[in-house]
Design a protein around this motif. Structure first.
Motif, mmCIF file in Angstrom:
data_model
loop_
_atom_site.group_PDB
_atom_site.id
_atom_site.type_symbol
_atom_site.label_atom_id
_atom_site.label_comp_id
_atom_site.label_asym_id
_atom_site.label_seq_id
_atom_site.Cartn_x
_atom_site.Cartn_y
_atom_site.Cartn_z
ATOM 1 N N PHE A 64 8.581 9.693 0.599
ATOM 2 C CA PHE A 64 7.249 10.260 0.429
ATOM 3 C C PHE A 64 7.277 11.766 0.681
ATOM 4 O O PHE A 64 6.728 12.556 -0.098
ATOM 5 N N THR A 69 -8.146 13.583 -0.142
ATOM 6 C CA THR A 69 -7.360 12.344 -0.129
ATOM 7 C C THR A 69 -5.884 12.654 0.072
ATOM 8 O O THR A 69 -5.175 11.918 0.764
ATOM 9 N N THR A 70 -5.421 13.746 -0.505
ATOM 10 C CA THR A 70 -4.026 14.154 -0.321
ATOM 11 C C THR A 70 -3.741 14.402 1.155
ATOM 12 O O THR A 70 -2.754 13.902 1.703
ATOM 13 N N TRP A 84 -4.175 12.914 -6.245
ATOM 14 C CA TRP A 84 -5.439 12.659 -5.568
ATOM 15 C C TRP A 84 -6.218 13.952 -5.368
ATOM 16 O O TRP A 84 -5.647 15.034 -5.412
ATOM 17 N N ASN A 102 -3.748 11.092 3.027
ATOM 18 C CA ASN A 102 -2.531 10.316 2.774
ATOM 19 C C ASN A 102 -1.313 10.905 3.471
ATOM 20 O O ASN A 102 -0.426 10.170 3.905
ATOM 21 N N GLN A 103 -1.265 12.231 3.590
ATOM 22 C CA GLN A 103 -0.164 12.854 4.319
ATOM 23 C C GLN A 103 -0.192 12.460 5.793
ATOM 24 O O GLN A 103 0.860 12.377 6.433
ATOM 25 N N ARG A 144 0.837 -1.217 0.000
ATOM 26 C CA ARG A 144 0.000 0.000 0.000
ATOM 27 C C ARG A 144 0.863 1.255 0.000
ATOM 28 O O ARG A 144 0.588 2.208 -0.725
ATOM 29 N N LEU A 145 1.908 1.266 0.818
ATOM 30 C CA LEU A 145 2.789 2.440 0.868
ATOM 31 C C LEU A 145 3.529 2.625 -0.449
ATOM 32 O O LEU A 145 3.672 3.756 -0.939
ATOM 33 N N MET A 191 1.167 4.159 -2.949
ATOM 34 C CA MET A 191 0.994 5.593 -2.701
ATOM 35 C C MET A 191 2.213 6.370 -3.169
ATOM 36 O O MET A 191 2.091 7.420 -3.813
ATOM 37 N N SER A 226 -1.047 17.131 -6.917
ATOM 38 C CA SER A 226 -1.306 15.839 -6.309
ATOM 39 C C SER A 226 -2.031 14.903 -7.272
ATOM 40 O O SER A 226 -2.863 15.344 -8.050
ATOM 41 N N PHE A 261 0.213 7.973 5.826
ATOM 42 C CA PHE A 261 1.437 7.351 5.325
ATOM 43 C C PHE A 261 2.444 7.117 6.454
ATOM 44 O O PHE A 261 2.911 5.983 6.637
#
Length: 99
Positions: free
Chosen positions: A88, A61-62, A57, A65-66, A40-41, A44, A55, A69
């Motif tokens: 990331f 979602t951004t 996304w 995810n920040q 998953r990571l 991303m 982004s 993650f």
């Protein structure tokens, strides 16, 4: 202590233990497969690397995810965790998305 068992002074609890009927196994932290987390990571990270402007996304979602993650990375070995977080964050900076 169950509802029927008095304490040392003979008092019975007003409310029983909410989880008294569950086994200790049910209370344990769930096991996480590091392979699933790793995939998953990596997915991303690949999405951010593939982006050339902005982004990959939507804004919500951004932001999500920040946040997730680095937390998801906690399930991986320390050196791998730190490297993925670094990569990331570097990609987010490149895209001017770093907080």
């Amino acid at each position: 202590m169950t509802q029927d068992t008095p304490d040392l002074f003979g008092h019975r609890p007003a409310q029983g233990d909410l989880f008294a009927g569950e086994s200790q196994v049910a209370r344990q932290t769930p096991q996480v497969d590091p392979g699933v987390i790793r995939r998953r990571l990596q997915a991303m990270l690949a999405a951010v690397r593939a982006s050339h402007a902005g982004s990959p996304w939507p804004p919500e979602t951004t932001r999500l995810n920040q946040l997730i993650f680095p937390q998801m990375a906690n399930w991986l070995p320390e050196s791998e965790r730190d490297q993925l977080r670094f990569e990331f964050q570097a990609e987010l900076k490149r895209l001017n998305l770093a907080a």
